[in-house]
Design an enzyme around this catalytic site. Structure first.
Site, short mmCIF file in Angstrom:
data_model
loop_
_atom_site.label_atom_id
_atom_site.label_comp_id
_atom_site.label_asym_id
_atom_site.label_seq_id
_atom_site.Cartn_x
_atom_site.Cartn_y
_atom_site.Cartn_z
N HIS A 63 35.44 42.36 41.75
CA HIS A 63 35.42 41.90 40.36
C HIS A 63 36.46 42.63 39.50
O HIS A 63 36.69 43.83 39.63
CB HIS A 63 34.02 42.02 39.75
N ASN A 64 37.10 41.86 38.64
CA ASN A 64 38.07 42.34 37.66
C ASN A 64 39.34 42.92 38.29
O ASN A 64 40.11 43.61 37.63
CB ASN A 64 37.45 43.36 36.71
#
Length: 338
Positions: free
Chosen positions: A238-239
């Site tokens: 994520h991210n």
């Protein structure tokens, strides 16, 4: 079998033609299997000799002053020309526009009239599919997803809600984009889930291999930059942000919130820890475990990874250890006798 002339090939790749322009070429093949009617290729002098020993009707070679007694096309970059010729000889079929009767399409979804939706696909509410999009079969497009022009999704690709694809994105079979990031916080002995409310954004001309997983951002986007290529079986946390034209090779993993620069190469089975920065044009060798940020342009290898020259010196030293141990033991025995 369709064919093209040597003249057409020369024009297509911007090469210099030497030989009969009307010569028909039906395919391109390596020197050891190229037959009459085929073209073969050579990137250097050694391969040129192999090519000349083949039965190929024509050659694709670098620009040279060496005389070649075979019809040929000279180009600046053989590998680039090879890719262009393959695309010319084997154009990808374009499915007929339309929606298969077994597909399920929410009435609020917006589909361009040129879209092809194959068997058993599902398109959820408020999804947008641009011109020329192809969903082959059993593709799931979640709510509010957006697919740009000429995207192609192969069987059993899954796009979770709010996933955004630019133009000409290709995603191969079994890949999942937008599943929850791996986010938990320990709360009184219990792993409490942190809601993952971000999304995935894939920019133009990205290709994603089979069985790749790209997690949505906890907040904001997990982003893959323009022109980047993701091999099979890659995990992107994520991210993560991957810059333009980077390459991530099979079975690599990038932990959450790391930033990968432009034109970076992550070789097979490399692992990048979370919250790191990998600079532009850095190279990470296969099976490396990266625990620290890497400056732009550097090559790192090993586990834990370190600059390649340092790692290579250590590897050389390790191979010499048995001999040094033998010498040390001999010296010890000698000293003991004294």
């Amino acid at each position: 079998m369709a064919s093209i002339t040597l003249q057409e090939i020369g024009r297509h790749v911007g090469g210099t033609l030497c030989g009969p322009p009307e010569l028909e070429i039906v395919g391109i093949a390596p020197a050891d299997v190229a037959a009459q009617g085929f073209m073969t290729f050579a990137e250097n002098e050694a391969y040129l000799q192999k090519a000349l020993g083949s039965e190929a009707s024509a050659l694709l070679i670098p620009r040279t002053e060496v005389e070649v007694d075979r019809p040929h096309v000279q180009v600046d970059h053989v590998r680039v020309a090879f890719a262009k010729i393959l695309a010319l000889l084997h154009p990808e079929p374009k499915p007929i526009a339309g929606i298969h009767p077994s597909a399920v399409v929410d009435p609020t979804a917006q589909l361009d009239e040129t879209v092809h939706v194959g068997p058993n696909c599902v398109i959820e509410k408020h999804a947008i599919l641009g011109p020329g999009v192809v969903l082959t079969s059993q593709v799931y497009v979640g709510p509010r997803c957006s697919l740009g022009a000429d995207c192609k999704l192969f069987p059993q690709v899954t796009l979770y809600a709010d996933t955004m694809l630019g133009d000409r994105v290709r995603i191969h079979a079994g890949s999942v984009l937008g599943s929850d990031g791996y986010g938990y916080v320990l709360d009184e002995g219990f792993h409490r889930k942190i809601p993952q409310v971000g999304h995935v954004a894939i920019e133009d001309d990205v290709e994603i291999g089979a069985n790749v997983t790209i997690d949505c951002g906890a907040l904001g986007a997990t982003r893959i930059g323009k022109g980047s290529k993701i091999d099979n079986l890659v995990q992107i946390g994520h991210n993560v942000v991957i810059g333009e034209h980077s390459i991530v090779i099979a079975q690599s993993g990038i932990a959450g919130s790391s930033r990968i620069g432009r034109y970076v190469i992550l070789a097979g089975q490399s692992g990048i820890a979370g919250h790191l920065s990998i600079g532009d044009k850095a190279v990470v060798a296969a099976q490396s475990g990266v625990m620290h940020s890497i400056p732009a342009g550097e090559k790192w290898m090993g586990s834990p990874a370190q600059p390649d020259r340092k790692a290579k010196r250590q590897l050389i030293a390790i191979t010499q250890l048995p001999e040094w141990m033998k010498k040390l033991k001999a010296q010890f025995l000698k000293d003991k006798e004294l």
